[in-house]
Every structure is written in C-alpha cells, then in structure tokens.
Write an enzyme that holds these catalytic residues in place. Structure first.
Site, mmCIF file in Angstrom:
data_model
loop_
_atom_site.group_PDB
_atom_site.id
_atom_site.type_symbol
_atom_site.label_atom_id
_atom_site.label_comp_id
_atom_site.label_asym_id
_atom_site.label_seq_id
_atom_site.Cartn_x
_atom_site.Cartn_y
_atom_site.Cartn_z
ATOM 1 N N HIS A 167 -29.381 46.347 -6.204
ATOM 2 C CA HIS A 167 -30.752 45.902 -5.948
ATOM 3 C C HIS A 167 -31.599 46.990 -5.296
ATOM 4 O O HIS A 167 -32.666 46.697 -4.744
ATOM 5 C CB HIS A 167 -30.774 44.636 -5.080
ATOM 6 C CG HIS A 167 -29.946 43.527 -5.636
ATOM 7 N ND1 HIS A 167 -30.279 42.855 -6.793
ATOM 8 C CD2 HIS A 167 -28.769 42.990 -5.217
ATOM 9 C CE1 HIS A 167 -29.359 41.941 -7.047
ATOM 10 N NE2 HIS A 167 -28.422 42.009 -6.117
ATOM 11 N N ARG A 224 -46.060 48.962 3.929
ATOM 12 C CA ARG A 224 -45.805 50.347 4.330
ATOM 13 C C ARG A 224 -45.964 51.238 3.116
ATOM 14 O O ARG A 224 -46.226 50.771 2.008
ATOM 15 C CB ARG A 224 -44.377 50.481 4.868
ATOM 16 C CG ARG A 224 -43.336 49.951 3.874
ATOM 17 C CD ARG A 224 -41.925 50.256 4.299
ATOM 18 N NE ARG A 224 -40.936 49.512 3.545
ATOM 19 C CZ ARG A 224 -40.491 49.838 2.332
ATOM 20 N NH1 ARG A 224 -40.987 50.895 1.707
ATOM 21 N NH2 ARG A 224 -39.572 49.114 1.726
ATOM 22 N N LYS A 227 -40.315 36.566 4.108
ATOM 23 C CA LYS A 227 -40.535 36.336 2.684
ATOM 24 C C LYS A 227 -40.939 34.891 2.406
ATOM 25 O O LYS A 227 -41.718 34.619 1.495
ATOM 26 C CB LYS A 227 -39.283 36.715 1.891
ATOM 27 C CG LYS A 227 -39.042 38.211 1.787
ATOM 28 C CD LYS A 227 -37.847 38.498 0.901
ATOM 29 C CE LYS A 227 -37.722 39.991 0.608
ATOM 30 N NZ LYS A 227 -37.486 40.777 1.806
#
Length: 667
Positions: free
Chosen positions: A235, A292, A116
């Site tokens: 989350h 993906r 990230k």
C-alpha cells in the site's frame, strides 16, 4: 518573507527544502539525531542542532524541544516536510501559540483531516463521492465485526490517523477479520500513536489518482494537475506519474474541482493532496486528504514548471498564490521512481547497511535526483528506507518513460539490497508502457517483475573473474614498480612462465551461495578459461571503478564496486554480486541449531505462541517491526517452539537467531 526557517525533518525532504530556501536567500536550521550526526541535510543547512537519540520518538517527534530550538535560533517558521510531525495538529497548534509560523495548513484543518472517519463526514457534507464503509468512533471488536457484516468482502481496514500503507489490511474472508484488526491496531499505534480504525469496501483493481491543491489565506484555492500513484507495494507508492494517463478532460476537471471543494470545506491553506480511488467505470471516490507536501510532488513541479516548496514559503509568509487556476499550464509528462533499501525477492523487507558504492545518473532538464544520502552513508532501521527519488520529464509519456528506463540503468548502488532492478522491470513491462494501471499492478505481474530478476549468471561470472584478474594485475604492477629490480622477469605482470602459460585457480560465490571454481590461463595480457564447455578469451583494463572488458572479441564497459572480498557488477545497470572465496564456509546458526533467524534488523513486537507450544507449518510464531512495518515469522514446518531468545521490545540484528524450533519427527 522569512529570514530563517527550521526544518523539522531529515533526509531527502530536508535537503529538498534547504535547496529552495537557499535560492530564496532564506537561512536554514537543521535537526539531527544520533543516527544522522553526519547526514547530508546537516552539512547542507546553515546551522544544525542535536535533537536526541535515533528513534523518532526520542528525536524528530519531540515537538516541544523542536519549538524551543526554533525560538533559540530565532527561526520565524518551521517546515515539517512529510512524515514525523507534518500532520500533527497538536504540534501545529503549539507553533501557533508560540508565534512561530507552521509552514502548512492550520491546526484545525489538520485535525479535520487527521481522522479519516471525520474527514469522510466532512466530504459527505461537501458532496465529494465516498466509498461505503464504517467511520464511527466506537472501536470495540464487537462493533467493528458487526459493521463488517454490512460491507461487502473484500473489505479494507485503515488506520484512521495514518497514511503510507501503515495500519492497512485487506481482508478477503470474515474469519480473517479479527487477526487483521489486531495487527492493524498494533501497527497504527506504533506509527501514529493512535489505534483507531475504519472499515470500507475494497474496490477491486482501482486506480489511485490524486490531485495537488494549493490555497492561501485570501480564499484562493486551485488545483495543479493530477497524479497517478497506482503502482504500489504494501500500500505504499512505488512509481508515480503526472498527469494521470487516460483521463478525459471532463473527468480531470471534475476531480480537480472536487479536490478544491474538499480543501475549501476545511478552510485549507498551503499545499495539500486529495486522493481518490478511480474504478473501471471512471467513477471516483474520496479516499483521504494529505495535509502536507507529498513525496511525489516533483512530478507536479516538472509538468507545471513551478517550485511547490517556494509556493509553500510564499503562502506561509502571508503572500498570495503565484497563479490563478486559469494560468496553470501543464506541459509534458513526468515519472518518479522511489528507490528503496529493500529486498523485492523477500517480500520487500527493509534493508539496512552502508552504501559502499553510489553512482547517480547525470542530472539535466530531463533527469532529477532528490536524495538525502551519499556514498558511505548508512541506511538504519530507525527511519523510512527510501534512498532517493529519481524523476524524469519529457514532452510526452513514452519519451519520459524512456528517460526513466535509461536513468534506472545508470543508477548504481552497492552495499545493501535495493529495488532498482524491480523498478526497471516495472518501467519496461508492456502493461505499464501501455498505462494499464491499477493498485494491484505488482501482484498481477509479480512473476515478471520479481520472478525474473536475475542477470545472465555466466556473463556476470566471467566479468567478475576478469575484474579480479585486473585487480591482481594492478597490484602486481605496483609491486613491480616498487621492486628493486623492476626489469626482472619475476617482476613482470604478463604471466611469464618458462615454456607454458600461467595457471591460477579462483572460486567465486554468487548471491545464492553457489560456488563457481574457475581455472584461468594467462599468456601476456590475455586470459583464457573454459566455462560450460565454452572457451572464453578475455582481456581487460580498469579505470577507476570502470572495467573495460573484451570477451571473445566483444568490447563493453561496466561499473564494478568492491568492498573487501565482495564485488558488485552493474551489467546493463542491474547489480550482481560475487564473493571471492578464501575459506570454507561455516554453517549458519540456523543450520547448526535448528532455529529461525531474523530476516531484517528490527524490534520484537509480540510472541504469537507460548514456549513449548506445538505449531503447524505456516503458523505465526512472532512479529517483528522495522521502519514501522510489521513482519510475521512463521513456522517452517509442523513442530514445537522450544524457546524464544528475544523478548517483546528488544531490538535484533539481521540474521540473529530468534527462537529454537524443533521440527516434528526430528531427533
């Protein structure tokens, strides 16, 4: 086009890929672990191979063995689905080296977005808006704690190589930071094999809006609608919809173009999703790119009329994108509800067990069910607890939502805890109906979504009693038919007694353990009982699992599932269970021994205190992990931990006694 592909996944997504492959005339090879020996995806595939023990590290994450099976079966390509190896750059590179097509982006693109922190640097160079934060490689506690001083609180800790909410923590105050870093590292390491973290400002009440992108090897890249995924718990997304409501055409186009720019920045190929945070001033920030197929891809398929798995196979086999950007058309609105084996009333803890009863809504052009389970299948603690995805579509948002509301009432599951009633409460909440969406939606409306999750107990009790009486009548009828003298009054099922009605006692125990003793009078085929000073007259008939009930003249039909002495009634689609009492209940281990029991099946991650330690109420004692989610066992009161019964790394079953706890002041 490929002649045969191997699917390096399991469950719902494996079944989904097999479905499209069959339509395209492509043979499929499935993999299975010990836990999946009889799984649905195994029966659907043309052939299947045993991959190893139930734990993912010993089966679905064994990349070298998976490639060896692909070569052995002469599969030309591997579809990774989502999760497991789907975003593993090393696995994609191994496929490339072995001349096996990886149905997804290149290993370089996965690596670029796999971190990230690196992804954010790439996006900054591509002029994609970013949330302020720390994305550096230095990961010492000192560096992270120092970096946090330059980021406004609340701040968000995220696993640099993660997703799905794992390794993610919201920190409200500086004194909470160290413990949150430690916990996020453990969870990131367990889930992704890498404990690198990043920090960023936590935007209060943002929306989570993502854009589906698709690219081929010829330089073509387009976006196919956007999706709102704001409704989340832990989350993780719960309900998604497409297109995202309330976006202006200009904002929608800007986000789509930014997503395409992000994909082009890494020479992307195949299906991908660029995720953004949208603040209340309609400003959007890059969050991450999932390299993906997404779990929520069906809502995009329904509003675009396209099969995204088919697109993946076309692009991976060397074909061009089926459509240009100008040819993409959005029609109608779609919702997806993720049906999980979990307990919303107990902090959404994963639930394990057998599905003793399963009845799905009828599929149609408006209703779609993507599922990898069948009745009597087991939901184990080794994998994600998602049972299925329920997707609905119609011409506009309100009509599609009404389809979802109805379909949820028709979805019936018994044998384990699940979130269908919780999903129904969301779908029927006025704020959700009005598209008042934000990532804290569940927290803001928790009392209405969870606190009121209960059916009318008296009504359920009456119907459970009637069901049990109908079962008894069926058994009596069968006994009478097998009797040597079926005309005898003693073989009748009408409750025959000389000059009086038949009387019987029945005790039903509800989910909270409360006993309900009932006295029932029978005359002919009619039953009478008194409940809360009200006389109840009832009749009923069973047709399979369907109870035809008449209560004080009101007729209704409902589905009932029974397993041993437990019966689950689906009243307006919502489950309520009772157990027919046979013996006096025994005390639990916790009542007998003063201990704390496991709230779920899982693995012991750590002991937070030493044996004989004095602790205060609410203090963390030990950490469990199930389905890659951590759960802390806290002290119920001030006291002392006498001893732990399980060591780090050991597996425990739901309800197992974990430790001996002595409450302060106890003898």
């Amino acid at each position: 086009m490929f002649k045969k592909i191997l699917i390096a996944n399991r469950g719902e997504i494996a079944c989904r890929i097999i479905e499209t492959a069959k339509e395209m005339g492509i043979k499929t090879v499935a993999l299975y672990s010990d836990a999946d020996n009889q799984a649905k995806h195994v029966t659907l595939a043309d052939e299947s191979y045993y991959i190893g023990a139930s734990a993912p590290a010993e089966s679905y994450l064994k990349g070298e063995q998976i490639i060896a099976i692909a070569k052995k079966t002469e599969a030309q390509a591997i579809h990774p689905g989502y999760g497991f190896l789907s975003e593993n750059a090393e696995f994609a590179a191994s496929c490339e080296q072995q001349n096996i097509v990886f149905i997804g982006p290149t290993s370089a693109a996965i690596a670029a977005m796999g971190s990230k922190s690196q992804a954010k640097n790439i996006m900054a160079n591509a002029n994609v808006p970013l949330v302020p934060g720390y994305h550096g490689d230095e990961q010492s506690d000192a560096v992270l704690l120092e970096a946090a001083t330059h980021i406004e609180y609340p701040l968000l800790i995220k696993a640099a190589y993660g997703g799905g909410g794992k390794g993610m923590r919201i920190v409200e105050q500086p004194q909470q930071l160290q413990a949150a870093i430690d916990s996020a590292r453990r969870e990131a390491k367990a889930s992704f094999g890498n404990d690198k973290l990043l920090l960023e400002r936590y935007i209060t009440q943002p929306r989570h809006v993502e854009v589906q992108v698709f690219a081929d090897q010829y330089g073509h890249c387009i976006y196919l609608s956007d999706r709102d995924c704001s409704v989340q718990r832990r989350h993780q997304k719960v309900i998604e919809e497409a297109p995202a409501p309330g976006l202006s055409p200009q904002l929608r186009a800007a986000m789509g173009e930014a997503a395409v720019a992000a994909a082009k920045a890494i020479d992307y190929r195949g299906a991908g999703t660029v995720e953004f945070l949208l603040d209340n001033q309609q400003r959007f920030y890059f969050m991450e790119m999932n390299t993906r197929l997404q779990v929520e891809h069906p809502v995009t398929e329904l509003v675009t009329g396209q099969d995204l798995v088919k697109w993946q196979l076309i692009v991976a086999s060397g074909g061009k994108l089926p459509l240009t950007q100008a040819q993409v058309q959005i029609h109608g609105h779609a919702f997806e509800s993720r049906i999980y084996a979990e307990d919303p009333n107990n902090d959404f803890l994963p639930a394990c067990g057998h599905i003793t009863f399963l009845k799905e809504p009828v599929a149609s052009q408006y209703v779609r069910i993507d599922s990898g389970v069948r009745q009597h299948d087991e939901i184990s603690n080794f994998y994600d607890p998602m049972i299925a995805k329920l997707i609905t579509w119609d011409e506009n948002r309100l009509r599609a939502l009404q389809r979802m509301q109805t379909a949820l009432t028709e979805y019936k599951i018994a044998g384990l805890n699940h979130n269908i009633e919780f999903l129904s409460n969301i779908a029927e909440h006025p704020a959700f109906i009005n598209a008042e969406l934000a990532t804290d939606f569940i927290e803001r409306h928790q009392q209405q979504l969870i606190g009121e999750m209960s059916s009318d107990t008296d009504k359920a009790l009456i119907l459970a009693c009637l069901y049990q009486l109908c079962i008894q009548a069926q058994q009596a009828q069968l006994q009478a038919e097998n009797s040597q003298d079926p005309t005898s009054p003693w073989a009748q099922t009408t409750g025959f007694r000389l000059n009086r009605a038949a009387i019987q006692q029945m005790t039903l125990v509800d989910d909270e353990g409360k006993e309900h003793p009932l006295t029932i009078y029978q005359q002919q085929q009619q039953f009478t009982l008194t409940l809360n000073d009200q006389k109840i007259v009832m009749q009923g008939q069973l047709v399979g699992n369907l109870l035809h009930a008449q209560i004080n003249g009101h007729k209704s039909k409902l589905t009932v599932a029974q397993q041993a002495q437990q019966l689950t009634l689906f009243i307006n689609g919502l489950p309520q269970s009772f157990t027919l009492k046979q013996n006096s209940p025994l005390q639990t281990d916790e009542q007998q021994q003063g201990g704390l029991t496991a709230p779920m099946s899982g693995t012991i991650v750590s002991h937070l205190v030493e044996p004989k330690a004095l602790v205060t109420a609410g203090q963390g004692l030990m950490v469990m992990e199930a389905m890659k989610m951590e759960y802390t066992i806290n002290a119920p009161a001030d006291g002392q931990v006498d001893s732990f019964f399980y060591q780090i790394g050991e597996q425990v079953s739901d309800g197992a006694l974990l430790l001996e706890f002595i409450e302060k002041g106890a003898d």
